[in-house]
Design a protein around this motif. Structure first.
Motif: not given
Lengths: 467, 216
Positions: B112-121
């Motif tokens: 994930a980068g500093i601007e990442e808003l959404l992750s699905i794990t």
């Protein structure tokens, strides 16, 4: 950090007259105590867990060398490195060495009381590094250039207004006044630091011998960002924090969150095992653990071994009437409240912290909420005995105690003295209270002494004995 | 430095043993300690595991949605994304690579980068005791996905919900690859009470955590 516990009385008086501090402390007191009580009441097994946790800690301490050896071997096997520091100076040197070797410019930090204990920040800053505390409370007090005043809520003494001022000065305006906006501002500022950090330093709530892992428990997630995004992760921890197996850690986890913040669990429980592995897309390239003794092995011998059971939840200070009135800074070093009043003299010397064991009413609330059942009032009393034996207490006090003993061991003399004292006090009283008492003005300056009424305790006792 | 550390190590072990008034433990005792199996009291539970997980996780300001099968994940995430008005971009753990994500989405499997808003794990387990999900770091599940984005969607197989922490540890021990580098046990969104004891979500980690429970 330089110890200033010798100024306890002066600082306590100052604290009692500090309106902002009193406002902040009032809020904290009610919150912590009520939430913990709810959690303890909601868990029928709570008392059983306390007893088991006490016994488990005793077992670990009796076999501490074995579990530390197992832990060290497991860390090494997982690709990490364990360093041993006898005292604060050695611990600082080890961490400085690692930071210099990787040419660290920015060091981010999760909350670690051991790092406060060893005075780490000052040492790193002295060597030109930018040190950024990332726990919101620690960040606030770093901006204020103050030490923590509570072991889990370091900025508990600050009001929202004061935080607004600090943030405005540090980040530039416009000034934020809502908690949500203040938290968000810190979030944005600290994000950049995590991504820029060369070294991330965290504490370790528990060190797991079975797996060679360190475990941290947080609510904010700052510790995780600190250790995941930096190139090097350094864990600082006391040697007494090792536990044999993961299943042992879960016993403490059940007690820690409930006792500390009055939650069933904290938001994040993180188990870290070694550095980044082949194929991993993130995580630190190096993983170090600095195990600090700093007086702990000495505590292991004798009466104060019980203090090493401490899991640093802060419940004792939350329930302490003295801490609640004067706040953490009055204690003058890193650890405040009842646990600090035991630890500070043991780590920094009895003569450097004379007032701390005496700043206690022996009301026993701290011991009654301690999740590992440390008999804090007994330990404080033992420290007072030691002070008396080493003639550290004031000469007048020792003479007065001697005189008291002389009278108290002679019942006839005692009763005669009491008879006179009661009559003198009744003469001094006006409208049921005494405004000024010679030789006890420090006491009567801030409150009135009630005039004795009716019979004395002994008279009533003797009258009832026949019934 | 190494020299100092070795000397210090010996000195600390010496001090510990002298405080305990004994030398190194005999081998028989050490074997006994190594074989010790903790049997601590576990708080009683009387609910269905999945139901308990849901109400505990929700009590910590997390949200939960049940779906029938793995194939339903992309649609559920798209609905969540739209409701939060997030851009069509997500960091997706490579373990979920095979799913068919909406065509207009920008999906990546990197850190994930500093601007990442959404992750699905993905996740390893759910713990009903506290309403927590357990995630293990790997190439398929980078740790930054769990902490950097504002919104974190966690996929949890219903069959992987266990009762206690101890059950989750047992699950880790059974893995061929052993302990993950980072094991993250997460109970709702990031929070702080450091300003006047006022609870504020989204301190440093995700502001919202949404769990998709897959299967019956």
């Amino acid at each position: 950090m330089e110890i200033r516990s010798g100024e306890f009385k002066k600082r306590a008086v100052f604290a009692i007259h500090d309106a902002s501090l009193q406002q902040a402390m009032g809020k904290a007191r009610d919150g912590f105590v009520g939430k913990r009580a709810q959690q303890a009441a909601a868990l029928p097994e709570f008392e059983t867990l306390r007893e088991e946790a006490k016994n488990l800690k005793n077992h670990i301490l009796e076999n501490l060398d074995h579990y530390l050896e197992r832990y060290e071997a497991a860390v090494t096997k997982a690709g990490g490195q364990v360093h041993w520091a006898r005292d604060a100076q050695e611990a600082r040197a080890i961490i400085l060495d690692i930071c210099k070797r990787v040419n660290a410019k920015t060091v981010t930090k999760g909350k670690s009381m051991v790092s406060e204990e060893i005075g780490l920040n000052e040492a790193l800053i002295e060597h030109g590094m930018e040190v950024v505390e990332t726990d919101l409370g620690e960040y606030i007090i770093q901006l204020a250039n103050e030490p923590p005043s509570h072991i889990i809520a370091p900025a508990v003494h600050k009001t929202k207004n004061q935080v607004s001022d600090l943030f405005e000065a540090a980040h530039g305006g416009p000034r934020k006044t809502e908690v949500a906006d203040l938290v968000n501002e810190a979030r944005q500022v600290l994000r950049e630091k995590y991504f820029r950090a060369d070294v991330g330093i965290t504490g370790g709530n528990f060190l797991i011998a079975e797996t060679g892992s360190s475990m941290i428990v947080t609510n904010e997630g700052n510790g995780d960002l600190t250790q995941t995004l930096a190139k090097v992760h350094i864990v600082t921890s006391g040697i007494e924090r090792v536990v044999p197996r993961l299943d042992d850690a879960s016993l403490f986890l059940r007690l820690l969150a409930r006792s500390a913040t009055g939650q069933e669990t904290e938001t994040y429980t993180t188990v870290s095992t070694g550095p980044r592995r082949a194929g991993d897309l993130d995580g630190p390239e190096e993983y170090h653990v600095v195990l600090v003794d700093n007086g702990r092995s000495k505590m292991l011998a004798g009466r104060f071994r019980e203090m090493l059971r401490c899991i640093r939840c802060g419940a004792c200070m939350n329930h302490c009437p003295v801490y609640g009135s004067v706040g953490g800074h009055a204690y003058g070093w890193v650890y405040p409240g009842p646990m600090g009043s035991v630890l500070t003299p043991l780590i920094k010397g009895l003569d450097n912290a004379y007032d701390l064991p005496n700043a206690c009413t022996l009301n026993g609330r701290c011991a009654s909420v301690c999740p590992v059942k440390i008999p804090l009032p007994d330990l404080l009393r033992e420290l007072r005995h030691m002070q008396h034996r080493q003639a550290l207490s004031p000469l007048m006090q020792r003479r007065a105690l001697k005189a008291w003993r002389f009278v108290a061991t002679r019942p006839k003399l005692y009763h005669a003295g009491e008879w006179i004292a009661v009559r003198v006090l009744k003469l001094l009283g006006r409208k049921g209270s005494i405004r000024r008492l010679p030789f006890a003005q420090a006491w009567t300056d801030v409150r009135d002494l009630p005039t004795p009424e009716g019979q004395t305790f002994l008279q009533r006792w003797q009258a009832q004995r026949g019934k | 430095m190494m020299q100092t550390t070795t000397t210090s190590r010996d000195a600390i072990f010496g001090a510990i043993r002298s405080a305990l008034e004994r030398g190194p433990l005999p081998d028989a005792r050490r074997a006994e300690l190594d074989g010790r199996l903790p049997r601590h009291t576990r708080p009683a539970q009387d609910e269905d595991l999945c139901e308990r997980f849901i109400h505990k996780f929700e009590s910590r300001a997390g949200s939960v949605q049940r779906i029938a099968s793995r194939a339903d994940i992309p649609a559920a995430v798209e609905a969540y994304r739209a409701s939060m008005q997030l851009p069509r971009r997500a960091a997706v753990g490579a373990a979920l690579k095979d799913l068919v994500w909406p065509a207009d989405w920008q999906v990546h499997h990197g850190r994930a980068g500093i601007e990442e808003l959404l992750s699905i794990t993905p996740s390893l387990a759910g713990i009903a005791e506290t309403g927590s999900v357990m995630l293990g770091a790997s190439a398929d599940s980078p740790t930054t996905h769990n902490f950097v984005p504002d919104d974190h969607v966690v996929v949890l197989e219903a069959a992987n919900i266990v009762a206690y922490f101890e059950d989750a540890w047992a699950l880790l021990r059974r893995r061929a690859e052993g302990m993950p580098r980072a094991t993250n046990i997460i109970s709702g969104p990031s929070r702080t009470a450091d300003v006047e004891q006022t609870i504020q979500l989204g301190a440093h980690g995700p502001r919202r955590v949404h769990v998709l429970i897959v299967g019956p």
